[in-house]
Design an enzyme around this catalytic site. Structure first.
Site, PDB file in Angstrom:
ATOM      1  N   PHE A 109       1.541  -2.194  10.307  1.00  0.00           N
ATOM      2  CA  PHE A 109       2.965  -2.165  10.657  1.00  0.00           C
ATOM      3  C   PHE A 109       3.608  -3.551  10.629  1.00  0.00           C
ATOM      4  O   PHE A 109       4.824  -3.656  10.528  1.00  0.00           O
ATOM      5  CB  PHE A 109       3.161  -1.507  12.029  1.00  0.00           C
ATOM      6  CG  PHE A 109       3.219  -2.461  13.190  1.00  0.00           C
ATOM      7  CD1 PHE A 109       2.064  -2.905  13.806  1.00  0.00           C
ATOM      8  CD2 PHE A 109       4.444  -2.916  13.672  1.00  0.00           C
ATOM      9  CE1 PHE A 109       2.117  -3.789  14.874  1.00  0.00           C
ATOM     10  CE2 PHE A 109       4.514  -3.798  14.743  1.00  0.00           C
ATOM     11  CZ  PHE A 109       3.345  -4.236  15.337  1.00  0.00           C
ATOM     12  N   LYS A 110       2.824  -4.619  10.684  1.00  0.00           N
ATOM     13  CA  LYS A 110       3.412  -5.954  10.680  1.00  0.00           C
ATOM     14  C   LYS A 110       4.241  -6.205   9.411  1.00  0.00           C
ATOM     15  O   LYS A 110       5.170  -6.991   9.422  1.00  0.00           O
ATOM     16  CB  LYS A 110       2.322  -7.014  10.822  1.00  0.00           C
ATOM     17  CG  LYS A 110       1.420  -6.829  12.047  1.00  0.00           C
ATOM     18  CD  LYS A 110       1.763  -7.757  13.145  1.00  0.00           C
ATOM     19  CE  LYS A 110       0.979  -7.632  14.435  1.00  0.00           C
ATOM     20  NZ  LYS A 110      -0.059  -6.640  14.604  1.00  0.00           N
ATOM     21  N   ASP A 111       3.864  -5.519   8.312  1.00  0.00           N
ATOM     22  CA  ASP A 111       4.646  -5.663   7.080  1.00  0.00           C
ATOM     23  C   ASP A 111       6.113  -5.290   7.300  1.00  0.00           C
ATOM     24  O   ASP A 111       6.998  -5.853   6.654  1.00  0.00           O
ATOM     25  CB  ASP A 111       4.096  -4.745   5.977  1.00  0.00           C
ATOM     26  CG  ASP A 111       2.750  -5.214   5.443  1.00  0.00           C
ATOM     27  OD1 ASP A 111       2.501  -6.428   5.412  1.00  0.00           O
ATOM     28  OD2 ASP A 111       1.952  -4.340   5.037  1.00  0.00           O
ATOM     29  N   MET A 114       7.586  -8.452   8.723  1.00  0.00           N
ATOM     30  CA  MET A 114       7.321  -9.671   7.956  1.00  0.00           C
ATOM     31  C   MET A 114       8.048  -9.675   6.622  1.00  0.00           C
ATOM     32  O   MET A 114       8.494 -10.719   6.157  1.00  0.00           O
ATOM     33  CB  MET A 114       5.829  -9.822   7.689  1.00  0.00           C
ATOM     34  CG  MET A 114       5.050 -10.294   8.866  1.00  0.00           C
ATOM     35  SD  MET A 114       5.527 -11.953   9.387  1.00  0.00           S
ATOM     36  CE  MET A 114       4.332 -12.154  10.699  1.00  0.00           C
TER      37      MET A 114
END
Ligand SMILES: *Cc1c(COP(=O)(O)O)cnc(C)c1O
Length: 467
Positions: A109-111, A114
């Site tokens: 989920f960091k994408d 980011m």
């Protein structure tokens, strides 16, 4: 819209200017001077939007210093590599629906945040005519998401510290196989908190920070928090479309309190969220806090290496933004809570415990390795769906808070392929990797190894920073 510090010691700044700093100069975190709000009519209008269009609307409320056309171009560029739905929802049984946040390039989920951050930080740097050397620490997913979002950028280089031997083979390959010149992977002989402390030491040295153009994209970065707000709106719009309900609850596998804080922002903005359920693993300082009102961070030595490693956190960096609201935005009370932490090793909001649920809707629970395995197996048996260990922590805790008539949405924070060992242990299935992932796993890896030593790190940055 201007941003102030949770500790009261920062001149109000516009959005773009908060992005290039880590902490505020007084050690606090940037928060909106007033939270923007969204009414029911606007929400209904947003139903027709694509994900990038919705992101432009939501982020436009926070980034009022960026012209709409520029923002629209950046949100389109950020999410163009995702499948069309960007954030697909899928039910796993009658009670629970997963919100797919792992469709981006690093399968976590960091994408989501980011990819937008990469766009907006380069934009802010261009506007200022400057460069940025990003210094960060990762326990796995943040680092790879940051590097994949920032690789090849002209005005940004990345120095990413990670703890030796604490990441999965997949996470290592995702980071260490990048051969872009602006990406520096530094493997530290220590745990995640040692890495984070090194970052804090250098970032706290203001002369060094200025001379080396150092900045951060860690989980306190406002671009990340605000970009994550978007998918709470998106998921609500999809879930209510289908079911016709108004209130929904979200369960969030949590570490640094970044993801769930974005849900808390969405709720404060007026999105009809009933409960925000915080799911912790064995490193459950946050579950302890939301159950007892006492927050007692642990030391690096007390932090366990678990099978949901991206939640192996002993201090939750973003909690301060919640505390700021809890104390009625009284910065002096935030300062005294953090003074208690320094003096006594904990702070105590027992007197406010009932408000955690009644006012803010936050509840919590813990999931262990055994729970994770049992949950992965139960979901697989019931639906054929394979979920990753972090999402499994979410599913386990979500079941404790399902209420009739209220859809429970569990955020899927990673794809199972990132944690193949645990999947094999749980259900005996060997996951298949598509060819581009196999190529990545086999590619040569490039890192700099380092002791837990501030001086060594300084020298490395001086030798390699963009100027
Ligand atoms: C980072 C991460 C988390 C924890 O999110 P926070 O914002 O730190 O609370 C959970 N699951 C996965 C897979 C992650 O990468």
């Amino acid at each position: 819209m201007q941003y102030i510090s949770t500790r009261g010691g920062m001149q109000p700044l516009p959005y773009c200017e908060t992005l290039l700093e880590g902490l505020a100069p007084d050690g606090g975190l940037a928060v909106p001077e007033t939270m923007p709000t969204v009414d029911g009519e606007t929400l209904e209008r947003w139903r027709a939007l694509t994900y990038p269009q919705l992101a432009t609307e939501v982020l436009g409320l926070f980034a009022t210093d960026i012209p709409r056309a520029d923002l629209a171009r950046m949100t389109a560029a950020a999410y163009e590599t995702f499948p069309e739905a960007v954030v697909p929802l899928r039910a796993i049984d009658d009670d629970l629906t997963l919100v797919g946040l792992s469709e981006g390039p690093t399968l976590a989920f960091k994408d989501m945040a980011m990819q937008f951050l990469g766009q907006v930080v380069e934009y802010a740097l261009e506007r200022k005519g400057s460069v940025l050397n990003i210094l960060g620490a990762t326990s796995g997913d943040t680092g790879s998401a940051a590097e994949h979002a920032l690789r090849g950028k002209d005005r940004i280089s990345v120095f990413m510290l990670s703890p030796k031997g604490r990441m999965s083979a997949f996470q290592r390959a995702q980071m260490f196989s990048l051969d872009d010149e602006n990406i520096h992977n530094i493997v530290v002989d220590g745990v995640f908190d040692d890495c984070q402390n090194l970052v804090k030491k250098l970032a706290g040295d203001l002369d060094f920070k200025r001379a080396q153009n150092l900045g951060a994209v860690n989980s306190i970065n406002l671009a990340r928090i605000t970009a994550q707000v978007v998918y709470y709106f998106w998921a609500w719009l999809r879930a209510t479309d289908i079911g016709g309900w108004t209130e929904v609850s979200f369960t969030v596998p949590s570490g640094n309190f970044g993801n769930i804080l974005s849900g808390f922002f969405a709720k404060q903005m007026g999105l009809p969220i009933r409960r925000l359920v915080l799911a912790a693993n064995e490193n459950n300082v946050l579950d302890e806090f939301f159950r007892t009102g006492v927050y007692r961070p642990r030391s690096a030595a007390q932090t366990l290496a678990t099978s949901s490693p991206s939640m192996d956190i002993s201090k939750a960096s973003n909690l301060e933004r919640f505390i700021f609201e809890l104390v009625g935005r009284d910065a002096s009370r935030v300062v005294s809570a953090w003074k208690d932490l320094d003096d006594k090793g904990h702070f105590d909001f027992t007197a406010d415990l009932s408000r955690f649920i009644e006012e803010f809707g936050i509840v919590s629970g813990t999931s262990t390795h055994a729970d994770r395995l049992a949950t992965i197996e139960a979901v697989y048996d019931a639906s054929g769906d394979i979920i990753d260990p972090h999402t499994a922590d979410g599913v386990k805790v979500a079941r404790e808070y399902v209420e009739p008539g209220v859809p429970m949405l569990v955020l899927e924070t990673a794809k199972p392929q990132k944690f193949a060992e645990t999947i094999r242990e749980a259900i005996g299935v060997e996951l298949e990797y598509p060819s581009e992932l196999r190529a990545m796993l086999d590619a040569p890896q490039r890192t700099a190894e380092m002791a837990d030593d501030e001086h060594e790190l300084r020298a490395f940055i001086e030798a390699n920073a963009l100027r």
